[in-house]
Design a protein around this motif. Sequence first.
Motif, PDB file in Angstrom:
ATOM      1  N   TYR A  77       0.674  -4.494   1.783  1.00  0.00           N
ATOM      2  CA  TYR A  77       0.103  -3.741   0.665  1.00  0.00           C
ATOM      3  C   TYR A  77       0.490  -4.351  -0.674  1.00  0.00           C
ATOM      4  N   ILE A  78      -0.446  -4.256  -1.626  1.00  0.00           N
ATOM      5  CA  ILE A  78      -0.193  -4.631  -3.013  1.00  0.00           C
ATOM      6  C   ILE A  78      -0.678  -3.491  -3.901  1.00  0.00           C
TER       7      ILE A  78
ATOM      8  N   HIS B 106     -12.772  -0.605  -7.938  1.00  0.00           N
ATOM      9  CA  HIS B 106     -13.251   0.776  -7.921  1.00  0.00           C
ATOM     10  C   HIS B 106     -13.257   1.289  -6.489  1.00  0.00           C
ATOM     11  N   ASP B 107     -12.587   2.414  -6.282  1.00  0.00           N
ATOM     12  CA  ASP B 107     -12.487   3.013  -4.952  1.00  0.00           C
ATOM     13  C   ASP B 107     -13.703   3.892  -4.700  1.00  0.00           C
TER      14      ASP B 107
ATOM     15  N   LYS C 232      -3.621   2.349  -7.187  1.00  0.00           N
ATOM     16  CA  LYS C 232      -3.729   2.463  -5.732  1.00  0.00           C
ATOM     17  C   LYS C 232      -2.932   1.373  -5.028  1.00  0.00           C
ATOM     18  N   SER C 233      -2.431   1.717  -3.849  1.00  0.00           N
ATOM     19  CA  SER C 233      -1.777   0.752  -2.978  1.00  0.00           C
ATOM     20  C   SER C 233      -2.822   0.273  -1.978  1.00  0.00           C
ATOM     21  N   ILE C 234      -3.198  -0.990  -2.085  1.00  0.00           N
ATOM     22  CA  ILE C 234      -4.316  -1.548  -1.330  1.00  0.00           C
ATOM     23  C   ILE C 234      -3.797  -2.403  -0.176  1.00  0.00           C
ATOM     24  N   GLU C 235      -4.346  -2.194   1.025  1.00  0.00           N
ATOM     25  CA  GLU C 235      -3.949  -2.994   2.182  1.00  0.00           C
ATOM     26  C   GLU C 235      -4.756  -4.288   2.220  1.00  0.00           C
ATOM     27  N   ILE C 236      -4.062  -5.399   2.469  1.00  0.00           N
ATOM     28  CA  ILE C 236      -4.729  -6.675   2.661  1.00  0.00           C
ATOM     29  C   ILE C 236      -4.175  -7.322   3.928  1.00  0.00           C
TER      30      ILE C 236
ATOM     31  N   ALA D 165       6.379  -0.602  -0.680  1.00  0.00           N
ATOM     32  CA  ALA D 165       6.124  -2.016  -0.392  1.00  0.00           C
ATOM     33  C   ALA D 165       5.134  -2.609  -1.386  1.00  0.00           C
ATOM     34  N   ALA D 166       4.111  -1.839  -1.754  1.00  0.00           N
ATOM     35  CA  ALA D 166       3.104  -2.331  -2.702  1.00  0.00           C
ATOM     36  C   ALA D 166       3.742  -2.654  -4.053  1.00  0.00           C
TER      37      ALA D 166
END
Length: 211
Positions: A122-123, A201-202, A128-132, A37-38
């Motif tokens: 997710y994007i 940065h994670d 990384k696939s980041i949830e928003i 999806a991202a």
Amino acid sequence: MQTKQQLLIQLLRNGEGERLDYKQTISNFSKIARTIAAFANTSGGIILIGVTDRRLIVHIDVEEEKYMINKAASEYCDPPVPTRFEELPDFESETIVLAVHVLESTIAPHAVITESKAPGWYIRIGDKSIEIEEEAMALMMKRKSAAQANYLETYEQLLIVHLKNHDKVNLKSFIKLCQITRIQAQASIAKLALNGIIKVHDMGNEDFYSL
């Protein structure tokens, strides 16, 4: 014309990033759905299955991996995300690496569906696939055209100025600094990161951002 072996070598050389993700194997539908999806929600990409984070090739059951991807893309992504498979032979290890091609979607955004919680959005930022949040995703989609991407809101300009004088900032600090909502902050971080203006940065429990 580039051979499949040459394509595999190139993908291994490139390393993970906004449009490339390595997976040793697929064992969880909802987790791989986040990556699918991202990619669809952002700029598209390739999932390379049978490769470790250290770029080592391992043996996989190609048909089982295809089943996992198909189920994740069709049943855990809403709306479903089309994918295309490409089998890339590695002659040295005498095995197959599976490339899963995900195009940037024309019907985005795509949510990730799970039984245990509400749909997630997710994007892809960096590797990384980041949830928003859903509202931030909708706002980001409205700004996705090239003309809109080049336009910076006043608070986005303020963030850039702030980062020129400070090493980093987190989401909470950005919200407080600019007196904006969490939804506005998430959408702006996504836009600025996708356009290469800031870096994400994670740090485990919390991300921070820098120029």
